[in-house]
Scaffold this motif. Structure first.
Motif, PDB file in Angstrom:
ATOM      1  N   ALA A 140     -11.179  22.372   8.430  1.00 10.37           N
ATOM      2  CA  ALA A 140      -9.733  22.343   8.169  1.00 10.37           C
ATOM      3  C   ALA A 140      -9.443  22.491   6.674  1.00 10.37           C
ATOM      4  CB  ALA A 140      -9.137  21.046   8.698  1.00 10.37           C
ATOM      5  N   ALA A 141     -10.317  21.917   5.825  1.00 11.99           N
ATOM      6  CA  ALA A 141     -10.109  21.972   4.378  1.00 11.99           C
ATOM      7  C   ALA A 141     -10.717  23.223   3.754  1.00 11.99           C
ATOM      8  CB  ALA A 141     -10.697  20.741   3.715  1.00 11.99           C
ATOM      9  N   GLN A 142     -11.392  24.021   4.564  1.00 12.96           N
ATOM     10  CA  GLN A 142     -12.078  25.242   4.099  1.00 12.96           C
ATOM     11  C   GLN A 142     -13.071  24.927   2.984  1.00 12.96           C
ATOM     12  OE1 GLN A 142      -9.088  28.141   3.121  1.00 12.96           O
ATOM     13  NE2 GLN A 142      -8.650  28.564   5.271  1.00 12.96           N
ATOM     14  N   VAL A 143     -13.878  23.898   3.233  1.00 15.67           N
ATOM     15  CA  VAL A 143     -14.954  23.499   2.320  1.00 15.67           C
ATOM     16  C   VAL A 143     -16.265  23.721   3.059  1.00 15.67           C
ATOM     17  CG1 VAL A 143     -15.978  21.577   1.053  1.00 15.67           C
ATOM     18  CG2 VAL A 143     -13.508  21.807   1.171  1.00 15.67           C
ATOM     19  N   PHE A 144     -17.250  24.259   2.361  1.00 17.92           N
ATOM     20  CA  PHE A 144     -18.520  24.566   3.001  1.00 17.92           C
ATOM     21  C   PHE A 144     -19.599  23.632   2.479  1.00 17.92           C
ATOM     22  CE2 PHE A 144     -15.945  28.375   2.692  1.00 17.92           C
ATOM     23  CZ  PHE A 144     -15.790  28.653   4.037  1.00 17.92           C
ATOM     24  N   PRO A 145     -20.526  23.218   3.377  1.00 25.19           N
ATOM     25  CA  PRO A 145     -21.578  22.299   2.935  1.00 25.19           C
ATOM     26  C   PRO A 145     -22.527  22.954   1.941  1.00 25.19           C
ATOM     27  CG  PRO A 145     -21.821  22.836   5.279  1.00 25.19           C
ATOM     28  CD  PRO A 145     -20.600  23.514   4.791  1.00 25.19           C
ATOM     29  N   SER A 146     -23.116  22.139   1.099  1.00 25.83           N
ATOM     30  CA  SER A 146     -24.082  22.630   0.116  1.00 25.83           C
ATOM     31  C   SER A 146     -25.366  23.044   0.844  1.00 25.83           C
ATOM     32  CB  SER A 146     -24.383  21.540  -0.907  1.00 25.83           C
ATOM     33  OG  SER A 146     -25.053  20.482  -0.269  1.00 25.83           O
TER      34      SER A 146
ATOM     35  N   VAL B  99     -27.713  19.303  19.305  1.00 28.52           N
ATOM     36  CA  VAL B  99     -26.309  18.991  19.597  1.00 28.52           C
ATOM     37  C   VAL B  99     -25.507  20.284  19.562  1.00 28.52           C
ATOM     38  CG1 VAL B  99     -24.320  17.596  18.932  1.00 28.52           C
ATOM     39  CG2 VAL B  99     -26.626  16.730  18.545  1.00 28.52           C
ATOM     40  N   ILE B 100     -24.975  20.665  20.707  1.00 32.17           N
ATOM     41  CA  ILE B 100     -24.278  21.948  20.831  1.00 32.17           C
ATOM     42  C   ILE B 100     -22.982  21.948  20.028  1.00 32.17           C
ATOM     43  CG2 ILE B 100     -23.126  23.462  22.487  1.00 32.17           C
ATOM     44  CD1 ILE B 100     -25.269  22.629  24.501  1.00 32.17           C
ATOM     45  N   GLN B 101     -22.275  20.823  19.970  1.00 31.83           N
ATOM     46  CA  GLN B 101     -21.008  20.776  19.231  1.00 31.83           C
ATOM     47  C   GLN B 101     -21.230  21.067  17.747  1.00 31.83           C
ATOM     48  OE1 GLN B 101     -22.040  18.369  21.289  1.00 31.83           O
ATOM     49  NE2 GLN B 101     -20.483  18.169  22.882  1.00 31.83           N
ATOM     50  N   ILE B 102     -22.345  20.592  17.202  1.00 31.05           N
ATOM     51  CA  ILE B 102     -22.648  20.867  15.792  1.00 31.05           C
ATOM     52  C   ILE B 102     -22.916  22.356  15.609  1.00 31.05           C
ATOM     53  CG2 ILE B 102     -24.316  20.459  13.938  1.00 31.05           C
ATOM     54  CD1 ILE B 102     -24.506  17.572  14.847  1.00 31.05           C
ATOM     55  N   HIS B 103     -23.623  22.956  16.569  1.00 29.62           N
ATOM     56  CA  HIS B 103     -23.872  24.400  16.506  1.00 29.62           C
ATOM     57  C   HIS B 103     -22.553  25.182  16.516  1.00 29.62           C
ATOM     58  CE1 HIS B 103     -28.269  24.540  17.000  1.00 29.62           C
ATOM     59  NE2 HIS B 103     -28.108  23.421  17.681  1.00 29.62           N
ATOM     60  N   GLU B 104     -21.623  24.758  17.367  1.00 28.97           N
ATOM     61  CA  GLU B 104     -20.325  25.436  17.447  1.00 28.97           C
ATOM     62  C   GLU B 104     -19.552  25.306  16.140  1.00 28.97           C
ATOM     63  OE1 GLU B 104     -18.477  23.675  20.829  1.00 28.97           O
ATOM     64  OE2 GLU B 104     -19.637  24.864  22.268  1.00 28.97           O
ATOM     65  N   MET B 105     -19.562  24.107  15.547  1.00 30.24           N
ATOM     66  CA  MET B 105     -18.841  23.904  14.287  1.00 30.24           C
ATOM     67  C   MET B 105     -19.484  24.705  13.151  1.00 30.24           C
ATOM     68  SD  MET B 105     -16.140  22.303  14.806  1.00 30.24           S
ATOM     69  CE  MET B 105     -15.705  22.320  13.096  1.00 30.24           C
ATOM     70  N   VAL B 106     -20.806  24.768  13.140  1.00 30.83           N
ATOM     71  CA  VAL B 106     -21.481  25.567  12.108  1.00 30.83           C
ATOM     72  C   VAL B 106     -21.124  27.046  12.297  1.00 30.83           C
ATOM     73  CG1 VAL B 106     -23.743  26.353  11.303  1.00 30.83           C
ATOM     74  CG2 VAL B 106     -23.335  23.927  11.689  1.00 30.83           C
ATOM     75  N   GLY B 107     -21.068  27.505  13.540  1.00 34.04           N
ATOM     76  CA  GLY B 107     -20.646  28.889  13.809  1.00 34.04           C
ATOM     77  C   GLY B 107     -19.230  29.147  13.331  1.00 34.04           C
ATOM     78  N   LYS B 108     -18.335  28.170  13.541  1.00 32.84           N
ATOM     79  CA  LYS B 108     -16.956  28.313  13.053  1.00 32.84           C
ATOM     80  C   LYS B 108     -16.923  28.389  11.524  1.00 32.84           C
ATOM     81  CE  LYS B 108     -13.858  26.145  16.381  1.00 32.84           C
ATOM     82  NZ  LYS B 108     -13.025  24.948  16.593  1.00 32.84           N
ATOM     83  N   LEU B 109     -17.738  27.538  10.870  1.00 31.83           N
ATOM     84  CA  LEU B 109     -17.780  27.555   9.405  1.00 31.83           C
ATOM     85  C   LEU B 109     -18.313  28.884   8.889  1.00 31.83           C
ATOM     86  CD1 LEU B 109     -19.037  23.946   8.598  1.00 31.83           C
ATOM     87  CD2 LEU B 109     -16.876  24.949   7.882  1.00 31.83           C
ATOM     88  N   ILE B 110     -19.314  29.437   9.575  1.00 30.59           N
ATOM     89  CA  ILE B 110     -19.868  30.732   9.160  1.00 30.59           C
ATOM     90  C   ILE B 110     -18.812  31.823   9.315  1.00 30.59           C
ATOM     91  CG2 ILE B 110     -21.557  32.507   9.794  1.00 30.59           C
ATOM     92  CD1 ILE B 110     -23.491  30.179  10.418  1.00 30.59           C
ATOM     93  N   ALA B 111     -18.084  31.817  10.445  1.00 28.34           N
ATOM     94  CA  ALA B 111     -17.032  32.816  10.657  1.00 28.34           C
ATOM     95  C   ALA B 111     -15.922  32.670   9.620  1.00 28.34           C
ATOM     96  CB  ALA B 111     -16.470  32.682  12.074  1.00 28.34           C
ATOM     97  N   LEU B 112     -15.563  31.424   9.286  1.00 28.63           N
ATOM     98  CA  LEU B 112     -14.537  31.192   8.273  1.00 28.63           C
ATOM     99  C   LEU B 112     -14.991  31.711   6.916  1.00 28.63           C
ATOM    100  CD1 LEU B 112     -11.848  29.845   7.406  1.00 28.63           C
ATOM    101  CD2 LEU B 112     -13.171  27.767   6.984  1.00 28.63           C
ATOM    102  N   ASN B 113     -16.244  31.436   6.547  1.00 29.38           N
ATOM    103  CA  ASN B 113     -16.776  31.914   5.268  1.00 29.38           C
ATOM    104  C   ASN B 113     -16.756  33.439   5.221  1.00 29.38           C
ATOM    105  OD1 ASN B 113     -17.990  32.010   2.790  1.00 29.38           O
ATOM    106  ND2 ASN B 113     -20.040  31.630   3.563  1.00 29.38           N
ATOM    107  N   LYS B 114     -17.158  34.066   6.317  1.00 30.35           N
ATOM    108  CA  LYS B 114     -17.179  35.528   6.362  1.00 30.35           C
ATOM    109  C   LYS B 114     -15.772  36.103   6.205  1.00 30.35           C
ATOM    110  CE  LYS B 114     -19.937  37.505   9.313  1.00 30.35           C
ATOM    111  NZ  LYS B 114     -20.523  38.055  10.559  1.00 30.35           N
TER     112      LYS B 114
END
Length: 129
Positions: free
Chosen positions: A32-38, A52-67
């Motif tokens: 939501a804050a558009q901050v990416f982990p180090s 944990v599948i939910q973590i995989h989904e959130m990481v995928g969302k973060l990757i798509a947002l970064n792209k």
């Protein structure tokens, strides 16, 4: 909006608790804050959430947002660069020039080297037999 370091610290604490609910909630806040982990947190996140599948989904969302953010930034920079190029062409056209027309500095350089050539500066040295 808090600083990125606070988000990183909160994600690190969520990983320390080994709670997938807290980790997923923290990843949603990062998204939501558009901050990416180090990179270090990403490595720990991959280790902690590999089952944990939910973590995989959130990481995928973060990757798509970064792209998408990088694509929009690159597109905006290209449009800005094209605007500068168009402005320069308009300025040159106002003076009756094109982008291929030499600048005064290029003309002076050409004149200088032509003068040196006429004086024989570039002539091969004469060697007696």
């Amino acid at each position: 909006k808090p600083a990125d370091e606070l988000y990183h610290l909160a994600l690190e604490m969520a990983l320390e608790t080994r709670s997938s609910k807290r980790t997923v909630a923290m990843l949603e806040e990062l998204y939501a804050a558009q901050v990416f982990p180090s990179p270090q947190l990403t490595e720990r996140l991959a280790r902690a959430g590999r089952h944990v599948i939910q973590i995989h989904e959130m990481v995928g969302k973060l990757i798509a947002l970064n792209k998408s953010m990088r694509v929009s930034t690159a597109r905006r920079e290209n449009e800005l660069l094209q605007t500068h190029i168009d402005e320069r062409q308009i300025e040159l056209a106002a003076h009756g020039l094109t982008e291929r027309s030499p600048t005064p500095a290029q003309e002076a350089r050409t004149k200088h080297f032509e003068h040196l050539r006429k004086r024989g500066f570039y002539r091969r040295p004469w060697l007696p037999l």
